[in-house]
Design an enzyme around this catalytic site. Structure first.
Site, mmCIF file in Angstrom:
data_model
loop_
_atom_site.group_PDB
_atom_site.id
_atom_site.type_symbol
_atom_site.label_atom_id
_atom_site.label_comp_id
_atom_site.label_asym_id
_atom_site.label_seq_id
_atom_site.Cartn_x
_atom_site.Cartn_y
_atom_site.Cartn_z
ATOM 1 N N ALA A 38 35.574 38.282 83.752
ATOM 2 C CA ALA A 38 34.196 38.306 84.164
ATOM 3 C C ALA A 38 33.062 38.344 83.144
ATOM 4 O O ALA A 38 32.097 37.520 83.196
ATOM 5 C CB ALA A 38 33.872 39.113 85.289
ATOM 6 N N LEU A 85 37.383 41.566 90.321
ATOM 7 C CA LEU A 85 37.349 40.609 89.294
ATOM 8 C C LEU A 85 37.720 41.254 87.936
ATOM 9 O O LEU A 85 37.527 42.163 87.721
ATOM 10 C CB LEU A 85 36.117 39.988 89.133
ATOM 11 N N CYS A 86 38.851 40.277 87.559
ATOM 12 C CA CYS A 86 39.130 40.789 85.992
ATOM 13 C C CYS A 86 38.034 40.956 85.206
ATOM 14 O O CYS A 86 37.304 40.103 84.830
ATOM 15 C CB CYS A 86 40.098 39.587 85.514
ATOM 16 N N ILE A 87 37.779 42.228 84.729
ATOM 17 C CA ILE A 87 36.488 42.719 84.118
ATOM 18 C C ILE A 87 36.471 41.582 82.646
ATOM 19 O O ILE A 87 35.127 41.324 82.328
ATOM 20 C CB ILE A 87 36.701 44.080 83.632
#
Lengths: 130, 114
Positions: free
Chosen positions: A83, A78-80
């Site tokens: 997210a 997941l793109c930090i």
């Protein structure tokens, strides 16, 4: 041929996560090593919310992704930034923001977009589901 | 190295899509990946000068446009007849005619849409 999947559509507003799941199942059936990794961006990161409780007579799309990833050893990123702004927080981020809980579901990991660039450059094709 | 096109098609003020598409473009450029942008539909609103968004509207993404060249993002394409008043919009775009616009999408190894 190895694919990376970029999923950007919300699991609630779109069928992006569901269509990608169907794609990945079909691909793995024929070519077991065809998926290098899956990168969730934009609202698609909501897939990694461990406390969401879908109605029991509907698909648990988070669980479905966890199952397929575990069976085939496929990383789910997941793109930090996407997210964290949406409340999908792992243990490390939880401590950084001095929160009491974390919400990231097992089997998913928070990574920067640099990880996506790396996937992009080490697979033949990236397919976006939105 | 793959040449990427980021196609923005949603309003900068209706969702985060435009911002997150631009973020991806900037990260690709930071990692020295060749990347171009194209805008259509509601995303053309990004180009209008003198935007003064409130905090509720979100970040002023228009301001990012001037900095694109520092990331070596040199091509920002729009379709020529897109109805923009080009006296009041950012001047860094390259208008393409319909045939060029359609052909453009085949020039890239990958196109991501936001």
């Amino acid at each position: 041929m190895q694919y990376t999947l970029l999923i950007t559509g919300s699991p609630y507003q779109t069928k992006a996560c569901h269509s990608a799941l169907r794609f990945i199942k079909a691909a793995l059936l024929e070519y077991p090593n065809s998926i290098k990794g899956v990168f969730f961006y934009e609202d698609a990161v909501l897939i990694g919310n461990q406390i969401a409780q879908p109605p029991r007579d509907e698909i648990n799309i988070t669980q479905a992704w966890q199952d397929i990833a575990q069976q085939h050893n496929i990383p789910l990123y997941l793109c930090i930034a996407a997210a964290v702004r949406r409340g999908i927080i792992n243990d490390t981020e939880s401590r950084r923001y001095e929160l009491e809980q974390h919400t990231l579901a097992e089997g998913f990991q928070l990574e920067g977009l640099g990880t996506f660039v790396d996937l992009m450059n080490t697979t033949n094709k990236v397919i976006q589901f939105r | 190295m793959k040449h990427t096109l980021i196609h923005l098609n949603t309003s900068p003020y209706s969702s985060l899509a435009c911002k997150e598409g631009l973020d991806l473009a900037l990260v690709l450029a930071t990692f020295e990946q060749p990347v171009d942008l194209c805008l259509s539909g509601a995303a053309l609103a990004l180009l209008t000068d003198d935007q003064q968004p409130t905090v509720e509207h979100g970040k002023n993404l228009h301001k990012l446009l001037a900095g694109l060249e520092f990331y070596d993002i040199e091509n920002v394409f729009i379709e020529a007849n897109s109805g923009l008043d080009n006296t009041k919009t950012w001047q860094g775009v390259q208008p393409l005619n319909q045939a060029e616009w359609q052909a453009m999408f085949s020039h890239y190894q990958q196109v991501f849409r936001f």
